[in-house]
Each structure stands twice: as structure tokens, then as C-alpha cells.
Design a protein around this motif. Structure first.
Motif, mmCIF file in Angstrom:
data_model
loop_
_atom_site.group_PDB
_atom_site.id
_atom_site.type_symbol
_atom_site.label_atom_id
_atom_site.label_comp_id
_atom_site.label_asym_id
_atom_site.label_seq_id
_atom_site.Cartn_x
_atom_site.Cartn_y
_atom_site.Cartn_z
ATOM 1 N N ARG A 58 0.826 -1.210 0.000
ATOM 2 C CA ARG A 58 0.000 0.000 0.000
ATOM 3 C C ARG A 58 0.864 1.265 0.000
ATOM 4 N NH1 ARG A 58 -2.325 -4.052 2.684
ATOM 5 N NH2 ARG A 58 -4.555 -4.408 2.515
ATOM 6 N N HIS A 60 3.891 1.732 0.836
ATOM 7 C CA HIS A 60 4.886 1.835 1.904
ATOM 8 C C HIS A 60 5.864 0.662 1.778
ATOM 9 C CE1 HIS A 60 3.094 5.191 3.935
ATOM 10 N NE2 HIS A 60 1.926 4.581 3.982
ATOM 11 N N PHE A 94 3.200 2.448 10.245
ATOM 12 C CA PHE A 94 2.162 2.261 9.233
ATOM 13 C C PHE A 94 1.335 1.025 9.560
ATOM 14 C CE2 PHE A 94 0.855 0.141 5.267
ATOM 15 C CZ PHE A 94 -0.042 1.080 4.823
ATOM 16 N N TYR A 99 -4.957 2.332 7.191
ATOM 17 C CA TYR A 99 -4.831 2.937 5.857
ATOM 18 C C TYR A 99 -6.074 2.634 5.022
ATOM 19 C CZ TYR A 99 -2.977 3.710 1.144
ATOM 20 O OH TYR A 99 -2.781 4.130 -0.141
ATOM 21 N N LYS A 103 -8.875 5.210 3.699
ATOM 22 C CA LYS A 103 -9.054 5.294 2.256
ATOM 23 C C LYS A 103 -10.506 5.014 1.855
ATOM 24 C CE LYS A 103 -7.021 3.466 -1.953
ATOM 25 N NZ LYS A 103 -6.108 2.492 -2.520
#
Length: 195
Positions: A58, A60, A94, A99, A103
Motif C-alpha cells: 500500500r 509503503h 504504518f 490505511y 481510504k
């Protein structure tokens, strides 16, 4: 000649005779030295860092690796550090789940607005609806970071896996244990060769 000089002369004139007994003694001496070296080498603590992988998750960068105890006795990993140009690299925190939730928040709102609860008409009829963005996505366990947090006991010939989300790829991985693992040091520095 004085008595002192005479004894020195006797020492210089000594002959070493090789007999079967002398040969057996020399072989026994060689074997005892070899077994002492073997025992010392066999009981050394050794650690290896293997399976170094870098992947993008993603957008990262994640680095994962295994630390293996390749010695015959248990040892404790006290610390693991990643370094780039002499600076320590930490896990950037992260989380793939957070995330995806962030999103999908806007997608969920848009889907809710475009799919009303009731149909238009003279009588509003409730609709069965299911927002696909309300579900939590399934995660591969390897996509969640598991950095070093506390001491880990490693039994002989076993490994522990670690992973970090990083902003810069490390040049070295430093492993510190409770016993000497590299010459006289309790820390070994392994180059990653990822550049």
C-alpha cells in the motif's frame, strides 16, 4: 670447568630419542589440543540474519527478516536495530488496516449517498442494501509489521521473524544478544546490501 658450566653442557648434549612411547605421547598431545579447539568452536554462540525481503505494501516499504540461532545452546536477543548512514531506523507505525479504513471512508460515504435507504415513489419502501465498504478487508498476516519490542529467547536452531515499515532502507541490521556472538562482542552487524 665449574659445576654451573658443566650442567649447561649436559643440557645441550641431550638427545631426544623417538620410541613408540614418545610417538604415542605426541599423538595424544595433538588429539587433546584438537579436541579442545573443537569443543571451544562447537560451543560458540552464533546468530545469522536470513530471508531479508523488501516489499511494497500500500505504497509503503516493508523489510522483513529472520534471526536464527545456529548454535547448540539457547540465547536471548536483547536488541535489534536497523541503521542507514549511521542513523537508527525505526518502524514508521504504518498500519494497513488503518490505511484501508481511511481510504474507504470517502468511498463509503459516496456509496451511502448514491444508494438511498428508501425507494422513490408514492410510498417509500425500505431497500435491502449492503455497503461493500463497511466490511473490514482481509489481511495477510505478513503485511502487518512486527518490530523488535522486547527480549526474545531463541532455542538452538530456531528462528524469529521481524518486520518493519521504513522510510529508508537499512544498510545494516545489528543484533545484540546476552552472550558473545561475534569475536569478543555481544553485537553483530550484518550488511543488508539492499541499495
Amino acid at each position: 670447568m665449574t659445576k654451573n658450566n658443566y650442567s649447561r653442557m649436559e643440557m645441550l648434549n641431550m638427545y631426544i630419542t623417538f620410541s613408540f612411547d614418545t610417538l604415542i605421547a605426541l599423538v595424544a598431545l595433538f588429539l587433546s589440543i584438537a579436541s579442545a579447539i573443537y569443543a571451544w568452536h562447537f560451543n560458540l554462540f552464533r546468530v545469522s540474519v536470513t530471508s531479508i525481503e523488501v516489499k511494497k505494501e500500500r505504497e509503503h516499504v516493508m523489510i522483513s527478516f529472520s534471526v536464527s540461532n545456529i548454535s547448540t545452546r539457547a540465547l536471548t536477543i536483547k536488541d535489534i536495530t536497523l541503521e542507514h548512514d549511521g542513523h537508527r531506523i525505526l518502524d514508521n507505525g504504518f498500519s494497513p488496516e488503518e490505511y484501508d479504513i481511511e481510504k474507504n471512508r470517502n468511498k463509503r460515504q459516496f456509496w451511502d449517498e448514491s444508494h438511498p435507504l428508501y425507494t422513490d415513489g408514492p410510498l417509500p419502501v425500505p431497500q435491502m442494501r449492503w455497503n461493500p465498504y463497511d466490511l473490514s478487508p482481509a489481511y495477510d498476516p505478513s503485511s502487518v509489521s512486527s518490530p523488535f519490542k522486547r527480549s526474545v529467547e531463541l532455542v538452538p536452531f530456531h528462528a524469529e521473524e521481524f518486520s518493519y515499515y521504513v522510510d529508508a532502507l537499512p544498510q545494516t541490521i545489528n543484533v545484540t544478544c546476552n552472550h558473545r556472538i561475534h569475536r569478543l562482542s555481544k553485537t553483530i552487524s550484518i550488511p543488508t546490501k539492499l541499495d
